[in-house]
Design a protein around this motif. Structure first.
Motif, PDB file in Angstrom:
ATOM      1  N   ASP A  78      61.708  -8.440  41.359  1.00 52.40           N
ATOM      2  CA  ASP A  78      61.790  -7.632  42.566  1.00 52.40           C
ATOM      3  C   ASP A  78      60.948  -6.385  42.357  1.00 52.40           C
ATOM      4  O   ASP A  78      61.193  -5.608  41.428  1.00 52.40           O
ATOM      5  CB  ASP A  78      63.255  -7.276  42.819  1.00 52.40           C
ATOM      6  N   THR A  98      65.762  -9.902  39.654  1.00 53.06           N
ATOM      7  CA  THR A  98      66.488  -9.652  40.881  1.00 53.06           C
ATOM      8  C   THR A  98      67.978  -9.585  40.634  1.00 53.06           C
ATOM      9  O   THR A  98      68.524 -10.220  39.753  1.00 53.06           O
ATOM     10  CB  THR A  98      66.203 -10.761  41.907  1.00 53.06           C
ATOM     11  N   LEU A 137      63.750 -11.339  51.149  1.00 49.05           N
ATOM     12  CA  LEU A 137      63.933 -12.544  50.329  1.00 49.05           C
ATOM     13  C   LEU A 137      64.359 -13.735  51.164  1.00 49.05           C
ATOM     14  O   LEU A 137      63.781 -14.823  51.067  1.00 49.05           O
ATOM     15  CB  LEU A 137      64.954 -12.281  49.229  1.00 49.05           C
ATOM     16  N   VAL A 176      59.440 -12.583  44.357  1.00 46.46           N
ATOM     17  CA  VAL A 176      60.897 -12.531  44.434  1.00 46.46           C
ATOM     18  C   VAL A 176      61.485 -13.856  44.907  1.00 46.46           C
ATOM     19  O   VAL A 176      62.658 -14.133  44.697  1.00 46.46           O
ATOM     20  CB  VAL A 176      61.324 -11.362  45.356  1.00 46.46           C
ATOM     21  N   SER A 177      60.663 -14.698  45.545  1.00 45.48           N
ATOM     22  CA  SER A 177      61.136 -15.951  46.131  1.00 45.48           C
ATOM     23  C   SER A 177      60.986 -17.110  45.149  1.00 45.48           C
ATOM     24  O   SER A 177      59.862 -17.464  44.769  1.00 45.48           O
ATOM     25  CB  SER A 177      60.352 -16.258  47.411  1.00 45.48           C
ATOM     26  N   ARG A 213      70.274  -7.845  47.612  1.00 44.23           N
ATOM     27  CA  ARG A 213      69.168  -8.755  47.845  1.00 44.23           C
ATOM     28  C   ARG A 213      67.954  -8.010  48.380  1.00 44.23           C
ATOM     29  O   ARG A 213      68.072  -7.167  49.271  1.00 44.23           O
ATOM     30  CB  ARG A 213      69.582  -9.850  48.826  1.00 44.23           C
TER      31      ARG A 213
END
Length: 240
Positions: free
Chosen positions: A99, A2, A11, A77-78, A7
């Motif tokens: 991502d 990422t 997210l 992605v988190s 962003r």
């Protein structure tokens, strides 16, 4: 990986709801008794397969893939979601933060299967996405992905142009405190076309139907989702 200067779309929302999602999604009827059974119904025999679990969230299906004998690389992605996935699967799978809107950090022909549960709706460019999915799959490999049903979205959201991919946001309150979750709406052709253009053959298409356990947990919602579409599941096979 990422890039925080750009962003990913959802997210912040998923960081906010990650703890509640990890707590409630294993049993929440829309997940456990609607989307997951439909998605798993089109998975191949997993024993011995190399699998990429894209958008793995708290690792619910990652755990299932490992249990069924697959060698799994899972990604989200988190960071908070990945923390929950690590708690769930331990060393059973390789976990990465990435991502899906960026090129995948894998070599060509790395996997037999790409599984993606309700995560592609947060990626804008599906032509690039499915090109990357095709690249990392071996000939004859498959992608199994669930997504919002385009008819349900078009009916609910009433976009000015059905055919135009566009951003919407909806409030979720089923995983704790309410949070606005943004996503990309797209037409049926906007969902299937990029997969076909990337070299996949459409092998399965399932409109998710609720299980009897869903009825037991939430009879009112069951009556609605048993008559109206909610999720669409597709399986594409890469030409060998």
């Amino acid at each position: 990986m990422t890039d925080d200067s750009e962003r990913p779309l959802a997210l912040d929302a998923y960081e906010f709801l990650a703890d509640g999602y990890a707590e409630h999604a294993p049993a929440k009827p829309f997940n456990a008794d609607l989307e997951r059974p439909a998605t798993r119904s089109v998975l191949p025999d997993l024993d011995g397969l190399d699998v990429f679990d894209a958008g793995c969230g708290p690792g619910i299906t990652t755990e299932h893939l490992v249990r069924e004998g697959a060698s799994v690389v899972a990604a989200d992605v988190s960071p908070t979601m990945l923390g929950h996935a690590r708690e769930r699967v331990g060393t059973g799978a390789e976990l990465l933060r990435l991502d899906l809107g960026s090129p995948l950090p894998f070599s060509d022909d790395a996997f037999d299967l790409v599984h993606a549960s309700l995560c592609f709706d947060y990626v804008e460019d599906w032509d690039a996405l499915f090109a990357e999915v095709a690249r990392v799959l071996r000939p004859g490999g498959s992608v199994v992905c669930s997504m919002h049903h385009p008819f349900a979205e078009a009916t609910r959201l009433e976009p000015e142009n059905y055919f135009e991919t566009q951003t919407f946001s909806e409030e979720w309150s089923g995983f704790g405190d309410p949070v606005d979750v943004p996503f990309y709406y797209r037409s049926l052709g906007g969902r299937i076309g990029p997969m076909l253009a990337a070299g996949f053959q459409l092998d399965e298409l399932v409109e998710a139907r609720p299980t009897e356990r869903f009825r037991e947990k939430d009879p009112e919602a069951y009556e609605r989702v048993s008559r109206e579409p909610t999720f669409l599941v597709v399986r594409g096979v890469l030409a060998g």
